[in-house]
Design a protein around this motif. Structure first.
Motif, PDB file in Angstrom:
ATOM      1  N   UNK A 150       0.820  -1.205   0.000  1.00 34.25           N
ATOM      2  CA  UNK A 150       0.000   0.000   0.000  1.00 34.25           C
ATOM      3  C   UNK A 150       0.853   1.253   0.000  1.00 34.25           C
ATOM      4  N   UNK A 151       2.018   1.187   0.660  1.00 32.51           N
ATOM      5  CA  UNK A 151       2.940   2.308   0.629  1.00 32.51           C
ATOM      6  C   UNK A 151       3.695   2.405  -0.670  1.00 32.51           C
ATOM      7  N   UNK A 152       3.911   1.266  -1.313  1.00 35.17           N
ATOM      8  CA  UNK A 152       4.667   1.259  -2.567  1.00 35.17           C
ATOM      9  C   UNK A 152       3.857   1.818  -3.724  1.00 35.17           C
ATOM     10  N   UNK A 153       2.548   1.557  -3.744  1.00 34.89           N
ATOM     11  CA  UNK A 153       1.715   1.900  -4.891  1.00 34.89           C
ATOM     12  C   UNK A 153       0.655   2.926  -4.503  1.00 34.89           C
ATOM     13  N   UNK A 154       0.036   3.493  -5.520  1.00 34.51           N
ATOM     14  CA  UNK A 154      -1.050   4.444  -5.285  1.00 34.51           C
ATOM     15  C   UNK A 154      -2.406   3.744  -5.325  1.00 34.51           C
ATOM     16  N   UNK A 155      -2.429   2.462  -5.006  1.00 33.70           N
ATOM     17  CA  UNK A 155      -3.675   1.722  -4.990  1.00 33.70           C
ATOM     18  C   UNK A 155      -4.379   1.897  -3.649  1.00 33.70           C
ATOM     19  N   UNK A 156      -5.692   1.682  -3.662  1.00 29.14           N
ATOM     20  CA  UNK A 156      -6.538   1.921  -2.495  1.00 29.14           C
ATOM     21  C   UNK A 156      -6.791   0.618  -1.737  1.00 29.14           C
ATOM     22  N   UNK A 157      -6.695   0.681  -0.419  1.00 32.71           N
ATOM     23  CA  UNK A 157      -6.996  -0.479   0.419  1.00 32.71           C
ATOM     24  C   UNK A 157      -8.503  -0.656   0.512  1.00 32.71           C
ATOM     25  N   UNK A 158      -8.984  -1.856   0.158  1.00 32.07           N
ATOM     26  CA  UNK A 158     -10.417  -2.145   0.208  1.00 32.07           C
ATOM     27  C   UNK A 158     -10.793  -3.002   1.407  1.00 32.07           C
ATOM     28  N   UNK A 159      -9.889  -3.843   1.860  1.00 33.84           N
ATOM     29  CA  UNK A 159     -10.199  -4.715   2.989  1.00 33.84           C
ATOM     30  C   UNK A 159      -8.907  -5.257   3.568  1.00 33.84           C
ATOM     31  N   UNK A 160      -8.864  -5.386   4.890  1.00 32.86           N
ATOM     32  CA  UNK A 160      -7.666  -5.934   5.528  1.00 32.86           C
ATOM     33  C   UNK A 160      -8.074  -6.666   6.796  1.00 32.86           C
ATOM     34  N   UNK A 168      -6.824  -2.144  -4.740  1.00 32.26           N
ATOM     35  CA  UNK A 168      -7.230  -1.946  -6.139  1.00 32.26           C
ATOM     36  C   UNK A 168      -6.790  -0.566  -6.588  1.00 32.26           C
ATOM     37  N   UNK A 169      -6.621  -0.412  -7.890  1.00 29.02           N
ATOM     38  CA  UNK A 169      -6.243   0.887  -8.432  1.00 29.02           C
ATOM     39  C   UNK A 169      -7.109   1.994  -7.850  1.00 29.02           C
ATOM     40  N   UNK A 170      -6.495   3.135  -7.591  1.00 27.85           N
ATOM     41  CA  UNK A 170      -7.237   4.268  -7.036  1.00 27.85           C
ATOM     42  C   UNK A 170      -8.312   4.771  -7.990  1.00 27.85           C
ATOM     43  N   UNK A 171      -8.240   4.373  -9.260  1.00 25.26           N
ATOM     44  CA  UNK A 171      -9.285   4.732 -10.219  1.00 25.26           C
ATOM     45  C   UNK A 171     -10.486   3.792 -10.147  1.00 25.26           C
ATOM     46  N   UNK A 172     -10.408   2.752  -9.327  1.00 23.92           N
ATOM     47  CA  UNK A 172     -11.531   1.840  -9.155  1.00 23.92           C
ATOM     48  C   UNK A 172     -11.800   0.965 -10.351  1.00 23.92           C
ATOM     49  N   UNK A 176      -7.883  -6.780  -8.709  1.00 20.22           N
ATOM     50  CA  UNK A 176      -7.399  -6.496  -7.362  1.00 20.22           C
ATOM     51  C   UNK A 176      -6.024  -7.134  -7.161  1.00 20.22           C
ATOM     52  N   UNK A 177      -5.281  -6.592  -6.230  1.00 21.84           N
ATOM     53  CA  UNK A 177      -4.059  -7.227  -5.730  1.00 21.84           C
ATOM     54  C   UNK A 177      -4.375  -7.693  -4.326  1.00 21.84           C
ATOM     55  N   UNK A 178      -4.286  -9.007  -4.098  1.00 17.44           N
ATOM     56  CA  UNK A 178      -4.708  -9.578  -2.817  1.00 17.44           C
ATOM     57  C   UNK A 178      -3.572 -10.340  -2.160  1.00 17.44           C
ATOM     58  N   UNK A 179      -3.594 -10.340  -0.837  1.00 13.71           N
ATOM     59  CA  UNK A 179      -2.608 -11.062  -0.037  1.00 13.71           C
ATOM     60  C   UNK A 179      -3.358 -12.035   0.860  1.00 13.71           C
ATOM     61  N   UNK A 180      -3.124 -13.326   0.652  1.00 17.58           N
ATOM     62  CA  UNK A 180      -3.814 -14.384   1.378  1.00 17.58           C
ATOM     63  C   UNK A 180      -2.835 -15.079   2.311  1.00 17.58           C
ATOM     64  N   UNK A 181      -3.247 -15.241   3.557  1.00 16.79           N
ATOM     65  CA  UNK A 181      -2.391 -15.934   4.512  1.00 16.79           C
ATOM     66  C   UNK A 181      -2.225 -17.390   4.104  1.00 16.79           C
ATOM     67  N   UNK A 182      -0.989 -17.848   4.100  1.00 16.90           N
ATOM     68  CA  UNK A 182      -0.671 -19.243   3.789  1.00 16.90           C
ATOM     69  C   UNK A 182       0.283 -19.751   4.858  1.00 16.90           C
TER      70      UNK A 182
END
Length: 245
Positions: A150-160, A168-172, A176-182
């Motif tokens: 989130x700090x690296x990119x200008x994308x918007x956090x939708x859920x954490x 997801x891109x700030x343009x909506x 999505x870019x997602x991070x799943x616990x494994x």
């Protein structure tokens, strides 16, 4: 200053064949910027644009030694569409991949070079995402990963949450870019990494320095003298910072 996620990069034994598979899978076209590289992007697409995250397939001598912790989730619009898409992908050369999955609504497949991906059941959140619903990174700590990315990119956090996070891109638009616990010790999801790009007029070296302050580290993948910079995020996932464009 910020970066954009512009493409996912597949290492392949045969970039042309794997690129054609993904182009046919996504309904996109192919081009090439040079020998050993196949670019897969939407038809009539002006790159880069957040409406799509493209696929870049690069031939390497021994792709089996290159492992990354990311995979693609493909979108479907109905149960019938999901079934048709799975059948189409199998005809293109995909193969079923169980990996202990049971009683789940998605279908897990492997592309012709063994990279795992999922065909999702219809989900409202991805309705307007395009053929790629999400680029998914498996990780130990989704909240730490979304702090970095989130700090690296200008994308918007939708859920954490403790189990997954979604940007997801700030343009909506776009996937999505997602991070799943494994859990630690499980195998990675294939030979895929992310490519980021600065905006026109921004300085690549400055952006790399900013990423270092966020927790990125330099990595040597044997890339030699190239215009991009290879880094790893705080969990060791490789990614590249391209020149501005």
């Amino acid at each position: 200053m910020a970066l954009r996620l512009v493409q996912v990069n597949f290492k392949a034994g045969d970039d042309s064949a794997l690129g054609r598979f993904w182009a046919d899978a996504l309904g996109w076209g192919v081009s090439s910027e040079g020998p050993g590289v196949t670019n897969v992007e939407p038809l009539d697409f002006v790159w880069p644009d957040p409406v799509a995250v493209c696929v870049d397939v690069v031939s390497v001598p021994d792709p089996e030694t290159v492992k990354y912790n990311a995979h693609l989730d493909l979108n479907s619009t109905s149960a019938a569409h999901q079934a048709e898409l799975v059948a189409h992908l199998l005809q293109l050369g995909a193969t079923p991949a169980g990996v202990g999955q049971s009683d789940v609504p998605w279908t897990l497949l492997a592309d012709p070079e063994g990279n795992l991906f999922r065909v999702l059941e219809p989900r409202p959140v991805y309705r307007d995402a395009g053929p790629i619903a999400a680029v998914v990174v498996s990780c130990r700590d989704p909240q730490e990963m979304v702090r970095f990315w989130g700090g690296a990119m200008d994308w918007t956090l939708h859920e954490s949450t403790a189990h997954y996070a979604r940007l997801r891109s700030s343009r909506g638009v776009g996937p999505y870019l997602e991070f799943h616990r494994q859990p630690a010790g499980e195998p990675g999801w294939g030979r895929v990494h992310l490519d980021l790009m600065p905006y026109p007029g921004d300085d690549q070296a400055v952006e790399v320095g900013r990423l270092r302050t966020l927790g990125a580290t330099h990595v040597d993948l044997g890339q030699g003298d190239v215009p991009w910079v290879c880094l790893a995020d705080p969990e060791g996932n490789d990614f590249c910072v391209l020149t501005p464009g």
